[in-house]
Scaffold this motif. Sequence first.
Motif, mmCIF file in Angstrom:
data_model
loop_
_atom_site.group_PDB
_atom_site.id
_atom_site.type_symbol
_atom_site.label_atom_id
_atom_site.label_comp_id
_atom_site.label_asym_id
_atom_site.label_seq_id
_atom_site.Cartn_x
_atom_site.Cartn_y
_atom_site.Cartn_z
ATOM 1 N N VAL A 22 -5.109 25.747 -37.584
ATOM 2 C CA VAL A 22 -5.506 26.094 -38.959
ATOM 3 C C VAL A 22 -5.929 27.545 -39.085
ATOM 4 O O VAL A 22 -6.063 28.045 -40.203
ATOM 5 C CB VAL A 22 -6.646 25.177 -39.463
ATOM 6 N N ALA A 23 -6.141 28.238 -37.942
ATOM 7 C CA ALA A 23 -6.582 29.629 -37.997
ATOM 8 C C ALA A 23 -5.634 30.468 -38.845
ATOM 9 O O ALA A 23 -6.066 31.348 -39.607
ATOM 10 C CB ALA A 23 -6.682 30.209 -36.584
ATOM 11 N N MET A 24 -4.348 30.184 -38.725
ATOM 12 C CA MET A 24 -3.354 30.977 -39.453
ATOM 13 C C MET A 24 -3.544 30.873 -40.958
ATOM 14 O O MET A 24 -3.403 31.860 -41.689
ATOM 15 C CB MET A 24 -1.940 30.518 -39.076
ATOM 16 N N THR A 25 -3.864 29.676 -41.446
ATOM 17 C CA THR A 25 -3.989 29.490 -42.888
ATOM 18 C C THR A 25 -5.189 30.241 -43.441
ATOM 19 O O THR A 25 -5.142 30.775 -44.554
ATOM 20 C CB THR A 25 -4.106 27.994 -43.255
ATOM 21 N N PHE A 26 -6.284 30.297 -42.683
ATOM 22 C CA PHE A 26 -7.477 30.988 -43.163
ATOM 23 C C PHE A 26 -7.293 32.499 -43.140
ATOM 24 O O PHE A 26 -7.705 33.197 -44.064
ATOM 25 C CB PHE A 26 -8.696 30.585 -42.322
ATOM 26 N N ILE A 27 -6.683 33.010 -42.066
ATOM 27 C CA ILE A 27 -6.439 34.448 -41.988
ATOM 28 C C ILE A 27 -5.528 34.895 -43.125
ATOM 29 O O ILE A 27 -5.743 35.939 -43.748
ATOM 30 C CB ILE A 27 -5.826 34.816 -40.619
ATOM 31 N N ASP A 28 -4.513 34.078 -43.421
ATOM 32 C CA ASP A 28 -3.536 34.480 -44.434
ATOM 33 C C ASP A 28 -4.061 34.403 -45.858
ATOM 34 O O ASP A 28 -3.403 34.893 -46.783
ATOM 35 C CB ASP A 28 -2.264 33.618 -44.303
ATOM 36 N N GLN A 29 -5.225 33.792 -46.067
ATOM 37 C CA GLN A 29 -5.809 33.791 -47.404
ATOM 38 C C GLN A 29 -6.200 35.200 -47.838
ATOM 39 O O GLN A 29 -6.261 35.496 -49.024
ATOM 40 C CB GLN A 29 -7.040 32.881 -47.445
ATOM 41 N N THR A 30 -6.484 36.074 -46.871
ATOM 42 C CA THR A 30 -7.024 37.391 -47.207
ATOM 43 C C THR A 30 -6.245 38.560 -46.617
ATOM 44 O O THR A 30 -6.316 39.670 -47.140
ATOM 45 C CB THR A 30 -8.487 37.508 -46.732
ATOM 46 N N ILE A 149 -15.769 28.273 -37.304
ATOM 47 C CA ILE A 149 -14.804 29.247 -36.789
ATOM 48 C C ILE A 149 -13.698 29.499 -37.807
ATOM 49 O O ILE A 149 -13.343 30.644 -38.098
ATOM 50 C CB ILE A 149 -14.208 28.757 -35.455
ATOM 51 N N ALA A 150 -13.153 28.413 -38.362
ATOM 52 C CA ALA A 150 -12.057 28.562 -39.322
ATOM 53 C C ALA A 150 -12.515 29.342 -40.549
ATOM 54 O O ALA A 150 -11.800 30.231 -41.046
ATOM 55 C CB ALA A 150 -11.534 27.189 -39.724
ATOM 56 N N GLY A 151 -13.702 29.031 -41.056
ATOM 57 C CA GLY A 151 -14.213 29.748 -42.222
ATOM 58 C C GLY A 151 -14.480 31.209 -41.917
ATOM 59 O O GLY A 151 -14.205 32.090 -42.737
ATOM 60 N N ILE A 172 1.202 41.912 -39.941
ATOM 61 C CA ILE A 172 0.254 40.953 -40.517
ATOM 62 C C ILE A 172 0.860 39.554 -40.591
ATOM 63 O O ILE A 172 0.136 38.560 -40.673
ATOM 64 C CB ILE A 172 -0.246 41.394 -41.907
ATOM 65 N N PHE A 173 2.182 39.468 -40.577
ATOM 66 C CA PHE A 173 2.847 38.165 -40.538
ATOM 67 C C PHE A 173 3.168 37.758 -39.103
ATOM 68 O O PHE A 173 3.007 36.602 -38.721
ATOM 69 C CB PHE A 173 4.134 38.215 -41.365
ATOM 70 N N TRP A 174 3.599 38.704 -38.301
ATOM 71 C CA TRP A 174 3.997 38.385 -36.930
ATOM 72 C C TRP A 174 2.807 37.968 -36.056
ATOM 73 O O TRP A 174 2.992 37.300 -35.050
ATOM 74 C CB TRP A 174 4.722 39.583 -36.318
ATOM 75 N N VAL A 175 1.594 38.352 -36.456
ATOM 76 C CA VAL A 175 0.423 37.970 -35.670
ATOM 77 C C VAL A 175 0.245 36.451 -35.628
ATOM 78 O O VAL A 175 -0.389 35.908 -34.709
ATOM 79 C CB VAL A 175 -0.845 38.653 -36.235
ATOM 80 N N ASN A 176 0.824 35.753 -36.607
ATOM 81 C CA ASN A 176 0.717 34.287 -36.621
ATOM 82 C C ASN A 176 1.528 33.624 -35.510
ATOM 83 O O ASN A 176 1.222 32.494 -35.112
ATOM 84 C CB ASN A 176 1.195 33.739 -37.976
ATOM 85 N N ILE A 177 2.552 34.296 -35.020
ATOM 86 C CA ILE A 177 3.444 33.671 -34.037
ATOM 87 C C ILE A 177 2.733 33.376 -32.717
ATOM 88 O O ILE A 177 2.791 32.243 -32.224
ATOM 89 C CB ILE A 177 4.702 34.540 -33.835
ATOM 90 N N PRO A 178 2.027 34.340 -32.089
ATOM 91 C CA PRO A 178 1.304 33.989 -30.858
ATOM 92 C C PRO A 178 0.208 32.953 -31.083
ATOM 93 O O PRO A 178 -0.047 32.115 -30.205
ATOM 94 C CB PRO A 178 0.727 35.332 -30.379
ATOM 95 N N VAL A 179 -0.444 33.001 -32.253
ATOM 96 C CA VAL A 179 -1.469 31.989 -32.551
ATOM 97 C C VAL A 179 -0.831 30.602 -32.610
ATOM 98 O O VAL A 179 -1.375 29.629 -32.065
ATOM 99 C CB VAL A 179 -2.165 32.318 -33.892
#
Length: 519
Positions: A22-30, A149-151, A172-179
């Motif tokens: 879920v980390a990806m969804t929270f980071i991508d909100q902002t 952590i997620a928040g 900013i998009f590619w950072v989600n791939i390793p996560v």
Amino acid sequence: MSTNGAGSGRKGLVLAAMIFAVAMTFIDQTIVSIAAPTIQTKLGLSGTGMQWAINAYLLAMAALFAFGGRLSDTLGHRRTVIAGVIIFAGASALCGATPTGALAQSWIITFRALQGLGGAVMYPAALAIVVNTYELRERGKALALFFGIAGGLTAVGPILGGYLTQWTWRGIFWVNIPVALVALVLIWMSKPETRFRPAPIDYRGLVLIASGVALSVFGFQQSHVWGWSNPAIGLSIAAGALLLVLFFRYERGRTSPLMDVRIFSNRAFAVQCLVLGLCMAVFLPMFFFASEYASISLGQNAQQAGLTLLYFFGGFVVTAQIGGRMLDRVGAKRPVVAGAVIAAAGFYLWASRMTDLDLSKLTWFIVLAGAGMGLMISPSNTDAVNRASSLSYGEATGITMTVRNYASSLSLAVLGTVLISVFQSRLADTFAQEPHTTRAQADAMAAAATHGSSSGGSGSGGTVPRPIALDFAHAAQVVFYIMAGLMAVAAVVALVGLRGGVQAPEAESESAAEGVQTA
């Protein structure tokens, strides 16, 4: 009743896997808002196109959370969260690969919406796995870590986005791939097992709720662009609300509904949904308005504004752990009421010193507001989900997330209108004091200056004349006083609506267990 499918030795691994998911969804909100000016310039997007590159993600997620929750309960939580992670990471890779030229705008909007679909599928399944993995008496502590952590990752977005953009905006998009890869490896290692019941998907219900939420949220999102006087705004919101009413009536007569609306007859669940709605009407809008205040009134750049918000999340992360332990020990009422009261006090004091234009006078009030929110959000969310059957945790999460996103969208639109209205009025007063300026000229100048002032994301931190910085601070102050009031209302709702004590585990009946599978 928890299945505890992961085994006591693997619970931490399961929790880590779901946090990474879920980390990806929270980071991508902002994170995208910070890079928006660079993306728009590099791809040659229109202002509207860039706005939709941001909004498409939030809109798709809000509209499809209920579907994602139901899907996870009928297809299995583990396979659903894996599918969500893959969809999200794949869409992120394609967003990062957006070509320049005529195709750029439609490309990035499409795959941002696909990211939203991945998030809507992934999040309810991930939370359902955590809830199923831990026994009722352990969930408060576990989910406090999950939400803490997620928040907190919401604050990481601006900082990370600022640094990645210096390399390339595509990062900013590619950072989600390793996560995502880490999440998939941890899921493979922990092999979480949860129970689910295969059932047909109610596609008519899906169309009704997705259309209703999408139209409503669209109306709220566009209100500051088109203006509330535009009839399309009212029609969009009204049509969305009508579809949601029709959805509710339709679902009551279904044997296999997309959303079992009877769960709202559970008093604790209904009250916690209302509390979460009030809380989220403050939480996400706070990030936006605090960033704007830091930029315009304090003269901070995007990275500095993000670091300022870490004060908020410093308080949030610490008290989230305390709230989770209180939930396990004494139930949800105490931490939710206490957290709402503390948050109300924090936002009130924060607002009261905003016009000083001095960050050092705000720091501890920002921490206090974050501490109050951290104390209450996890217990409220966990208590709501706990009220569902173990076979419906995904569905319950989908409901709570729909409520949270809907409230955030409504609040952001309304508070944005308040901010612009107050800012414009004070600017007009400031301009009117200049020599040879009539009131009509001052009003016109103020209207031109505030047009699009809250278009998204914090500014570059350039120098703003002190009178204008002060005018914006007064406008932000009104918004934060309203936020304090919303948290005070949440405290009253929780105090009156919730019962004290720890929730007793509910045994699953044999009839409820028919057709159940484990995966």
